[in-house]
Design a protein around this motif. Structure first.
Motif, PDB file in Angstrom:
ATOM      1  N   PRO A  35       0.832  -1.212   0.000  1.00  0.00           N
ATOM      2  CA  PRO A  35       0.000   0.000   0.000  1.00  0.00           C
ATOM      3  C   PRO A  35       0.867   1.263   0.000  1.00  0.00           C
ATOM      4  N   ASN A  36       0.253   2.390  -0.301  1.00  0.00           N
ATOM      5  CA  ASN A  36       0.944   3.671  -0.232  1.00  0.00           C
ATOM      6  C   ASN A  36       1.460   3.911   1.188  1.00  0.00           C
ATOM      7  N   GLY A  37       2.632   4.520   1.267  1.00  0.00           N
ATOM      8  CA  GLY A  37       3.165   4.890   2.562  1.00  0.00           C
ATOM      9  C   GLY A  37       3.950   3.810   3.270  1.00  0.00           C
ATOM     10  N   THR A  38       4.141   2.675   2.616  1.00  0.00           N
ATOM     11  CA  THR A  38       4.869   1.575   3.271  1.00  0.00           C
ATOM     12  C   THR A  38       6.346   1.517   2.875  1.00  0.00           C
ATOM     13  N   GLY A  39       6.765   2.358   1.926  1.00  0.00           N
ATOM     14  CA  GLY A  39       8.192   2.447   1.634  1.00  0.00           C
ATOM     15  C   GLY A  39       8.656   1.900   0.303  1.00  0.00           C
ATOM     16  N   LYS A  40       7.747   1.708  -0.647  1.00  0.00           N
ATOM     17  CA  LYS A  40       8.161   1.168  -1.950  1.00  0.00           C
ATOM     18  C   LYS A  40       9.188   2.080  -2.621  1.00  0.00           C
ATOM     19  N   THR A  41       8.868   3.372  -2.678  1.00  0.00           N
ATOM     20  CA  THR A  41       9.785   4.319  -3.310  1.00  0.00           C
ATOM     21  C   THR A  41      11.107   4.380  -2.564  1.00  0.00           C
ATOM     22  N   THR A  42      11.047   4.350  -1.251  1.00  0.00           N
ATOM     23  CA  THR A  42      12.271   4.379  -0.439  1.00  0.00           C
ATOM     24  C   THR A  42      13.139   3.159  -0.719  1.00  0.00           C
ATOM     25  N   PHE A  43      12.522   2.003  -0.878  1.00  0.00           N
ATOM     26  CA  PHE A  43      13.278   0.801  -1.210  1.00  0.00           C
ATOM     27  C   PHE A  43      13.979   0.952  -2.560  1.00  0.00           C
ATOM     28  N   LEU A  44      13.255   1.442  -3.564  1.00  0.00           N
ATOM     29  CA  LEU A  44      13.868   1.648  -4.876  1.00  0.00           C
ATOM     30  C   LEU A  44      15.007   2.664  -4.789  1.00  0.00           C
ATOM     31  N   LYS A  45      14.797   3.715  -4.011  1.00  0.00           N
ATOM     32  CA  LYS A  45      15.851   4.717  -3.827  1.00  0.00           C
ATOM     33  C   LYS A  45      17.077   4.118  -3.151  1.00  0.00           C
ATOM     34  N   SER A  46      16.853   3.159  -2.252  1.00  0.00           N
ATOM     35  CA  SER A  46      17.997   2.546  -1.568  1.00  0.00           C
ATOM     36  C   SER A  46      18.865   1.771  -2.548  1.00  0.00           C
ATOM     37  N   ILE A  47      18.237   1.091  -3.493  1.00  0.00           N
ATOM     38  CA  ILE A  47      19.013   0.383  -4.521  1.00  0.00           C
ATOM     39  C   ILE A  47      19.774   1.379  -5.388  1.00  0.00           C
ATOM     40  N   ALA A  48      19.126   2.517  -5.663  1.00  0.00           N
ATOM     41  CA  ALA A  48      19.746   3.539  -6.505  1.00  0.00           C
ATOM     42  C   ALA A  48      20.780   4.379  -5.754  1.00  0.00           C
ATOM     43  N   GLY A  49      20.954   4.121  -4.463  1.00  0.00           N
ATOM     44  CA  GLY A  49      21.952   4.854  -3.688  1.00  0.00           C
ATOM     45  C   GLY A  49      21.525   6.246  -3.289  1.00  0.00           C
ATOM     46  N   LEU A  50      20.204   6.467  -3.182  1.00  0.00           N
ATOM     47  CA  LEU A  50      19.690   7.812  -2.908  1.00  0.00           C
ATOM     48  C   LEU A  50      19.225   8.007  -1.476  1.00  0.00           C
ATOM     49  N   VAL A  51      19.204   6.951  -0.680  1.00  0.00           N
ATOM     50  CA  VAL A  51      18.865   7.084   0.738  1.00  0.00           C
ATOM     51  C   VAL A  51      19.874   6.289   1.569  1.00  0.00           C
ATOM     52  N   SER A  52      20.028   6.723   2.803  1.00  0.00           N
ATOM     53  CA  SER A  52      20.955   6.031   3.703  1.00  0.00           C
ATOM     54  C   SER A  52      20.410   4.658   4.069  1.00  0.00           C
ATOM     55  N   LYS A  53      21.305   3.717   4.224  1.00  0.00           N
ATOM     56  CA  LYS A  53      20.906   2.357   4.557  1.00  0.00           C
ATOM     57  C   LYS A  53      22.053   1.639   5.237  1.00  0.00           C
ATOM     58  N   LYS A  54      21.729   0.550   5.903  1.00  0.00           N
ATOM     59  CA  LYS A  54      22.729  -0.370   6.421  1.00  0.00           C
ATOM     60  C   LYS A  54      22.644  -1.645   5.596  1.00  0.00           C
ATOM     61  N   GLY A  55      23.749  -2.334   5.485  1.00  0.00           N
ATOM     62  CA  GLY A  55      23.779  -3.517   4.642  1.00  0.00           C
ATOM     63  C   GLY A  55      24.404  -3.207   3.298  1.00  0.00           C
ATOM     64  N   LYS A  56      24.279  -4.136   2.369  1.00  0.00           N
ATOM     65  CA  LYS A  56      24.955  -3.983   1.079  1.00  0.00           C
ATOM     66  C   LYS A  56      24.038  -4.390  -0.065  1.00  0.00           C
ATOM     67  N   VAL A  57      24.126  -3.618  -1.155  1.00  0.00           N
ATOM     68  CA  VAL A  57      23.442  -3.957  -2.398  1.00  0.00           C
ATOM     69  C   VAL A  57      24.498  -4.053  -3.492  1.00  0.00           C
ATOM     70  N   LEU A  58      24.521  -5.177  -4.190  1.00  0.00           N
ATOM     71  CA  LEU A  58      25.434  -5.375  -5.319  1.00  0.00           C
ATOM     72  C   LEU A  58      24.630  -5.482  -6.606  1.00  0.00           C
ATOM     73  N   LEU A  59      25.063  -4.776  -7.621  1.00  0.00           N
ATOM     74  CA  LEU A  59      24.452  -4.861  -8.947  1.00  0.00           C
ATOM     75  C   LEU A  59      25.473  -5.457  -9.898  1.00  0.00           C
ATOM     76  N   ASN A  60      25.210  -6.683 -10.339  1.00  0.00           N
ATOM     77  CA  ASN A  60      26.169  -7.388 -11.191  1.00  0.00           C
ATOM     78  C   ASN A  60      27.575  -7.332 -10.583  1.00  0.00           C
ATOM     79  N   SER A  61      27.620  -7.611  -9.276  1.00  0.00           N
ATOM     80  CA  SER A  61      28.852  -7.676  -8.473  1.00  0.00           C
ATOM     81  C   SER A  61      29.483  -6.313  -8.202  1.00  0.00           C
ATOM     82  N   CYS A  62      28.840  -5.210  -8.635  1.00  0.00           N
ATOM     83  CA  CYS A  62      29.371  -3.870  -8.381  1.00  0.00           C
ATOM     84  C   CYS A  62      28.816  -3.326  -7.074  1.00  0.00           C
ATOM     85  N   ASP A  63      29.697  -2.713  -6.293  1.00  0.00           N
ATOM     86  CA  ASP A  63      29.320  -2.114  -5.021  1.00  0.00           C
ATOM     87  C   ASP A  63      29.373  -0.586  -5.154  1.00  0.00           C
ATOM     88  N   LEU A  64      28.380   0.101  -4.593  1.00  0.00           N
ATOM     89  CA  LEU A  64      28.293   1.558  -4.718  1.00  0.00           C
ATOM     90  C   LEU A  64      29.491   2.251  -4.082  1.00  0.00           C
TER      91      LEU A  64
END
Length: 227
Positions: A35-64
């Motif tokens: 539903p709206n307000g649960t953080g979908k956009t924030t999650f997408l932004k986290s993958i794109a490196g646009l919001v602070s986060k803990k943990g790691k996201v790798l895209l085709n083995s590349c690290d931000l």
């Protein structure tokens, strides 16, 4: 491939995701559902490196952190058509994207596939909502990025445009892309997605297509669960 390891996202006092790990392979369309307000956009932004986060996201083995330039070339994300430049034209945007992402995609062919030839040289501010959505989607296609993140891309599209965009997304998947897109249109998501990603109780629940009724899962998570 997208690899998410121990991802935690918290905005002020609100916890969006807590210690989430999963992987998404290439050649996939994944529907992001909540539903709206649960953080979908924030999650997408986290993958794109646009919001602070803990943990790691790798895209085709590349690290931000280790290789920011290479990481960002792996991905294309624009939050909405409100983030494109109102005084520029569709062609201005597409030429910029093609150059920045060093893409070999033919802009003329993309314009034709979305029926944009008649308004490609008109400033964005003079276009209808549906036309702006076409511009946004064309930007994704022209980028030719391996990972495409779309936030409510079907908003403002009439049925004919919806079919065109669906076909484009399937074509991009067949070219090896990973596509994650959020939508409230469950029937449309069910039609073209290989997997569904539900945001629920600070977790991501990955469900394969044709194994569950997504309406029933939605009702269980967000309607019955809220009662």
């Amino acid at each position: 491939m997208i690899e998410i390891n121990n991802l935690t996202i918290k905005i002020t006092e609100t916890s969006i995701l807590k210690d989430v790990s999963l992987s998404i392979s290439e050649n996939k369309i994944v529907g992001l559902i909540a539903p709206n307000g649960t953080g979908k956009t924030t999650f997408l932004k986290s993958i794109a490196g646009l919001v602070s986060k803990k943990g790691k996201v790798l895209l085709n083995s590349c690290d931000l952190i280790e290789n920011r330039s290479m990481y960002l070339k792996q991905i294309f994300f624009v939050e909405s058509n409100e983030n494109i430049y109102s005084n520029l034209t569709a062609m201005d945007h597409l030429e910029y994207i093609k150059s920045t992402w060093e893409s070999a995609v033919n802009i003329t062919e993309v314009l034709a596939s979305l029926g944009m030839e008649k308004y490609k040289a008109i400033p964005i501010k003079k276009l209808s909502l549906g036309m702006k959505q076409h511009v946004l989607i064309a930007m994704y296609v022209v980028s030719d990025a391996p990972v495409l993140l779309l936030d409510e891309p079907m908003n403002g599209l009439d049925p004919a445009s919806l079919t065109i965009v669906n076909n484009l997304l399937v074509e991009l998947k067949e070219r090896g892309k990973i596509i994650i897109f959020s939508s409230h249109n469950l029937s449309n998501i069910n039609e073209i997605c290989d997997e569904f990603l539900f945001m629920h109780n600070e977790k991501l629940v990955l469900v394969k297509a044709n194994t569950h009724n997504i309406q029933e899962i939605y009702d269980e998570f967000y309607i019955k669960g809220a009662q």
